[in-house]
Design a protein around this motif. Sequence first.
Motif, PDB file in Angstrom:
ATOM      1  N   GLU A 123       0.822  -1.213   0.000  1.00 49.62           N
ATOM      2  CA  GLU A 123       0.000   0.000   0.000  1.00 49.62           C
ATOM      3  C   GLU A 123       0.856   1.264   0.000  1.00 49.62           C
ATOM      4  O   GLU A 123       1.863   1.349   0.707  1.00 49.62           O
ATOM      5  N   ARG A 124       0.450   2.236  -0.807  1.00 48.18           N
ATOM      6  CA  ARG A 124       1.097   3.539  -0.836  1.00 48.18           C
ATOM      7  C   ARG A 124       0.019   4.620  -0.796  1.00 48.18           C
ATOM      8  O   ARG A 124      -0.919   4.586  -1.583  1.00 48.18           O
ATOM      9  N   GLN A 125       0.179   5.579   0.126  1.00 45.35           N
ATOM     10  CA  GLN A 125      -0.793   6.658   0.234  1.00 45.35           C
ATOM     11  C   GLN A 125      -0.062   7.987   0.416  1.00 45.35           C
ATOM     12  O   GLN A 125       1.033   8.006   0.993  1.00 45.35           O
ATOM     13  N   PRO A 126      -0.659   9.093  -0.069  1.00 49.36           N
ATOM     14  CA  PRO A 126      -1.922   9.177  -0.818  1.00 49.36           C
ATOM     15  C   PRO A 126      -1.787   8.503  -2.177  1.00 49.36           C
ATOM     16  O   PRO A 126      -0.713   8.434  -2.754  1.00 49.36           O
ATOM     17  N   LEU A 127      -2.921   8.051  -2.689  1.00 45.42           N
ATOM     18  CA  LEU A 127      -2.941   7.239  -3.903  1.00 45.42           C
ATOM     19  C   LEU A 127      -3.716   7.945  -4.999  1.00 45.42           C
ATOM     20  O   LEU A 127      -4.769   8.534  -4.762  1.00 45.42           O
ATOM     21  N   SER A 128      -3.183   7.852  -6.207  1.00 41.02           N
ATOM     22  CA  SER A 128      -3.907   8.341  -7.373  1.00 41.02           C
ATOM     23  C   SER A 128      -3.672   7.394  -8.533  1.00 41.02           C
ATOM     24  O   SER A 128      -2.586   6.814  -8.664  1.00 41.02           O
ATOM     25  N   VAL A 136      -7.534  12.401  -9.370  1.00 48.67           N
ATOM     26  CA  VAL A 136      -8.343  11.952  -8.243  1.00 48.67           C
ATOM     27  C   VAL A 136      -7.411  11.287  -7.239  1.00 48.67           C
ATOM     28  O   VAL A 136      -6.710  10.325  -7.589  1.00 48.67           O
ATOM     29  N   TRP A 137      -7.406  11.800  -6.009  1.00 46.88           N
ATOM     30  CA  TRP A 137      -6.480  11.320  -4.984  1.00 46.88           C
ATOM     31  C   TRP A 137      -7.259  10.790  -3.784  1.00 46.88           C
ATOM     32  O   TRP A 137      -8.342  11.277  -3.473  1.00 46.88           O
ATOM     33  N   MET A 138      -6.652   9.818  -3.129  1.00 42.97           N
ATOM     34  CA  MET A 138      -7.347   9.157  -2.031  1.00 42.97           C
ATOM     35  C   MET A 138      -6.400   8.829  -0.886  1.00 42.97           C
ATOM     36  O   MET A 138      -5.216   8.512  -1.090  1.00 42.97           O
ATOM     37  N   THR A 139      -6.936   8.899   0.328  1.00 46.09           N
ATOM     38  CA  THR A 139      -6.262   8.368   1.510  1.00 46.09           C
ATOM     39  C   THR A 139      -7.319   7.737   2.404  1.00 46.09           C
ATOM     40  O   THR A 139      -8.480   8.157   2.390  1.00 46.09           O
ATOM     41  N   GLY A 140      -6.945   6.713   3.131  1.00 46.37           N
ATOM     42  CA  GLY A 140      -7.940   6.063   3.971  1.00 46.37           C
ATOM     43  C   GLY A 140      -7.360   4.977   4.848  1.00 46.37           C
ATOM     44  O   GLY A 140      -6.224   4.524   4.659  1.00 46.37           O
ATOM     45  N   ASP A 141      -8.149   4.592   5.811  1.00 45.60           N
ATOM     46  CA  ASP A 141      -7.865   3.455   6.694  1.00 45.60           C
ATOM     47  C   ASP A 141      -8.896   2.394   6.321  1.00 45.60           C
ATOM     48  O   ASP A 141     -10.068   2.506   6.692  1.00 45.60           O
ATOM     49  N   ILE A 142      -8.474   1.356   5.575  1.00 44.64           N
ATOM     50  CA  ILE A 142      -9.428   0.480   4.903  1.00 44.64           C
ATOM     51  C   ILE A 142      -9.040  -0.991   5.059  1.00 44.64           C
ATOM     52  O   ILE A 142      -7.886  -1.367   4.820  1.00 44.64           O
ATOM     53  N   ARG A 143     -10.026  -1.799   5.478  1.00 45.64           N
ATOM     54  CA  ARG A 143      -9.923  -3.259   5.401  1.00 45.64           C
ATOM     55  C   ARG A 143     -11.251  -3.754   4.850  1.00 45.64           C
ATOM     56  O   ARG A 143     -12.296  -3.597   5.476  1.00 45.64           O
ATOM     57  N   TRP A 158     -10.277  13.094  -2.976  1.00 51.85           N
ATOM     58  CA  TRP A 158     -10.346  14.413  -3.607  1.00 51.85           C
ATOM     59  C   TRP A 158     -10.517  14.215  -5.112  1.00 51.85           C
ATOM     60  O   TRP A 158      -9.655  13.647  -5.779  1.00 51.85           O
ATOM     61  N   ASP A 159     -11.666  14.651  -5.616  1.00 50.36           N
ATOM     62  CA  ASP A 159     -11.983  14.538  -7.034  1.00 50.36           C
ATOM     63  C   ASP A 159     -11.661  15.882  -7.686  1.00 50.36           C
ATOM     64  O   ASP A 159     -12.457  16.825  -7.627  1.00 50.36           O
ATOM     65  N   GLY A 160     -10.461  15.955  -8.315  1.00 50.05           N
ATOM     66  CA  GLY A 160     -10.013  17.206  -8.915  1.00 50.05           C
ATOM     67  C   GLY A 160     -10.946  17.757  -9.978  1.00 50.05           C
ATOM     68  O   GLY A 160     -11.325  18.932  -9.918  1.00 50.05           O
ATOM     69  N   PRO A 161     -11.338  16.952 -10.969  1.00 56.77           N
ATOM     70  CA  PRO A 161     -12.233  17.474 -12.008  1.00 56.77           C
ATOM     71  C   PRO A 161     -13.554  18.013 -11.449  1.00 56.77           C
ATOM     72  O   PRO A 161     -14.105  18.976 -11.973  1.00 56.77           O
ATOM     73  N   GLU A 162     -14.062  17.376 -10.378  1.00 58.58           N
ATOM     74  CA  GLU A 162     -15.325  17.830  -9.791  1.00 58.58           C
ATOM     75  C   GLU A 162     -15.133  18.863  -8.690  1.00 58.58           C
ATOM     76  O   GLU A 162     -16.114  19.429  -8.200  1.00 58.58           O
ATOM     77  N   GLN A 163     -13.839  19.087  -8.300  1.00 58.93           N
ATOM     78  CA  GLN A 163     -13.542  19.994  -7.190  1.00 58.93           C
ATOM     79  C   GLN A 163     -14.391  19.643  -5.970  1.00 58.93           C
ATOM     80  O   GLN A 163     -15.098  20.476  -5.388  1.00 58.93           O
ATOM     81  N   ARG A 164     -14.259  18.392  -5.566  1.00 54.94           N
ATOM     82  CA  ARG A 164     -15.116  17.875  -4.494  1.00 54.94           C
ATOM     83  C   ARG A 164     -14.333  16.885  -3.647  1.00 54.94           C
ATOM     84  O   ARG A 164     -13.557  16.077  -4.169  1.00 54.94           O
ATOM     85  N   LEU A 165     -14.543  16.957  -2.335  1.00 59.34           N
ATOM     86  CA  LEU A 165     -13.986  15.967  -1.416  1.00 59.34           C
ATOM     87  C   LEU A 165     -15.109  15.015  -1.015  1.00 59.34           C
ATOM     88  O   LEU A 165     -16.145  15.445  -0.486  1.00 59.34           O
ATOM     89  N   PHE A 166     -14.917  13.733  -1.275  1.00 60.25           N
ATOM     90  CA  PHE A 166     -15.921  12.710  -0.980  1.00 60.25           C
ATOM     91  C   PHE A 166     -15.369  11.802   0.113  1.00 60.25           C
ATOM     92  O   PHE A 166     -14.306  11.192  -0.048  1.00 60.25           O
ATOM     93  N   CYS A 167     -16.068  11.705   1.235  1.00 60.67           N
ATOM     94  CA  CYS A 167     -15.599  10.937   2.393  1.00 60.67           C
ATOM     95  C   CYS A 167     -16.689   9.964   2.828  1.00 60.67           C
ATOM     96  O   CYS A 167     -17.886  10.231   2.660  1.00 60.67           O
ATOM     97  N   ALA A 168     -16.272   8.849   3.436  1.00 56.88           N
ATOM     98  CA  ALA A 168     -17.247   7.858   3.900  1.00 56.88           C
ATOM     99  C   ALA A 168     -16.687   7.078   5.071  1.00 56.88           C
ATOM    100  O   ALA A 168     -15.468   6.925   5.221  1.00 56.88           O
ATOM    101  N   ARG A 169     -17.621   6.572   5.872  1.00 58.75           N
ATOM    102  CA  ARG A 169     -17.286   5.724   7.026  1.00 58.75           C
ATOM    103  C   ARG A 169     -18.091   4.430   6.922  1.00 58.75           C
ATOM    104  O   ARG A 169     -19.227   4.437   6.438  1.00 58.75           O
TER     105      ARG A 169
END
Length: 562
Positions: free
Chosen positions: A10-15, A20-27, A79-90
């Motif tokens: 795993e490498r973060q932040p990831l694109s 479009v870039w992403m970071t997270g704590d995911i299993r 982070w969705d660059g083209p949409e200029q939007r940060l999308f987060c979820a839990r």
Amino acid sequence: MRTTWESERERQPLSLDGQVWMTGDIRLDRRHELLDRLRAAGCHPEREAADVDLVLHAYRVWGEACLERLSGDFAFAIWDGPEQRLFCARDQFGVVPFYYAETTHGLVVSNHLNCLRLHPHVSDALNEQVIGDFLLFNMNQDLDTTTFADIRKLPPAHILVWSHGGVRVRRYWQLPQDVAYVRYKRPEMYIEQFRELFQRAVADRLRTDRAGTHLSGGMDSTSISATAYQVMTAMNAPAELRAYTIVYNRLLADEEGDYAAQVAETIGLPLEYLVAEDYIEQAPLEPPAHVYPEPLAIPNQVAEVEITRRIAQHSRVLLAGFGGDPAFYPSRSYWSQLWQRGELLHVMQDTLSYMRAFHRLPRLGLRSLFRRQRSSEPPKIEMPDWLNPDFIERLQLKARLQERLTASPQTDRYGMASAPLWSNIFAWSDPGFSGFPVKVRFPFFDVHLVQYLLSVPPAPWFERKFLLRQAMQGVLPDAVRLRAKTPLQGFAHYNLMQQQGLQPWMVKLVTTPALSPYVNDCCLLQRLQNLAELTPVIYNQSIPVLQLGYWLNHQYHQKINF
């Protein structure tokens, strides 16, 4: 923190494209199913891709609808660059924390609360409502607030979208209501289906060759430990699972250690014992080795903290048995619902199944239901008399207490996704809170497992956890498998108080100056000094004051160091 084989890469932040870039704590659960869905949609990530890679691929294919295909433990930000939007979820149950703070310059997010406190525009001001909850209930009762006024939590099963300087939060998932009960022709089919889902839930949380597990003498932790041992020994590679049991030697009569030993011997687990009194009887450590981000117990007085420390020396994964009680909580209205719907055939079939299982007629609960419907007497409100009257009035704590005492208890499968208890336990267990590089896994909080249990007829399968006990036949020793649920007999901390009386460290914590807006220290000290009239209830109500005083002494307004 790397807790699975795949996360080693795993490498973060990831694109994937630089936009479009992403970071997270995911299993993730059920990785192979997600991979198959991605390939069917024309996306071909590597089979050994890290979970964070799979989520980003899923977002690129399905957008926000990717959450319909995800389950597991996760919190992420894209982070969705083209949409200029940060999308987060839990994740659906909120196993992984997600904190955020809005500032004049934007939005700050993290899965660690203390990271947000480092930001110069996030203040140290306390949220007094949360302080009031802690003093009354020993935990925050809201899913979206923290001890700090500027820092909020994203509730379980919610998304957060930030765009054009505004924040929107909404729910994306909930457990289905009015699930139809599955009616198998053979009783064995309920057991087989549960066993398959349970083993998969454990395996999805064990993508590693080293782990630790809590082991008591009850059904929940022993079932998880035995299943984990089966999963790990089937890997055809060296694997290590260590078990830890807490026992009482002086303050309580306790047989848990004996039953845990039988399980460990049966399945071949190395077992370590920790004596609870060795920790309960300690004075608070000064200075503390670690200070929690929010008020909780005094760490060196809790044996579970030592278990996590020991596991951190050899592993990054700890299996916990929390969730078994609500997962198999028996329905008190099941029989009346069948009668009301005119399902007489199912009443007869389930009564026969119940009699085969327990050799007696079921208690239908009709009289209890009638009594509850007729009863109009409100519960007695007991407000601790050492709380300052102006604090009680300012926060309307009497109304808060009555609201919580009269609310419907969230003790069943639906409560697993909404009760504050579980959200708090998950937060306390996270490495950012505990201070140890160990991820706690909760196999009972598996979306597919819980959804299946919603469809299982409660009688006879949830009476005394009958389904779990049947599934563990031949796996656990019968002395444990058939043992009735046995809570600890007594209150160890209260027994110690009666033996030793008020200790100097208690006086120091009660008289902490930072507590004065909330607590009348003279009133509380008089209560604690009068051992003859000190009841377990009163002493239990006083414990959060000690814990809050300790936390305020060491955390509030102090510089955070990493």
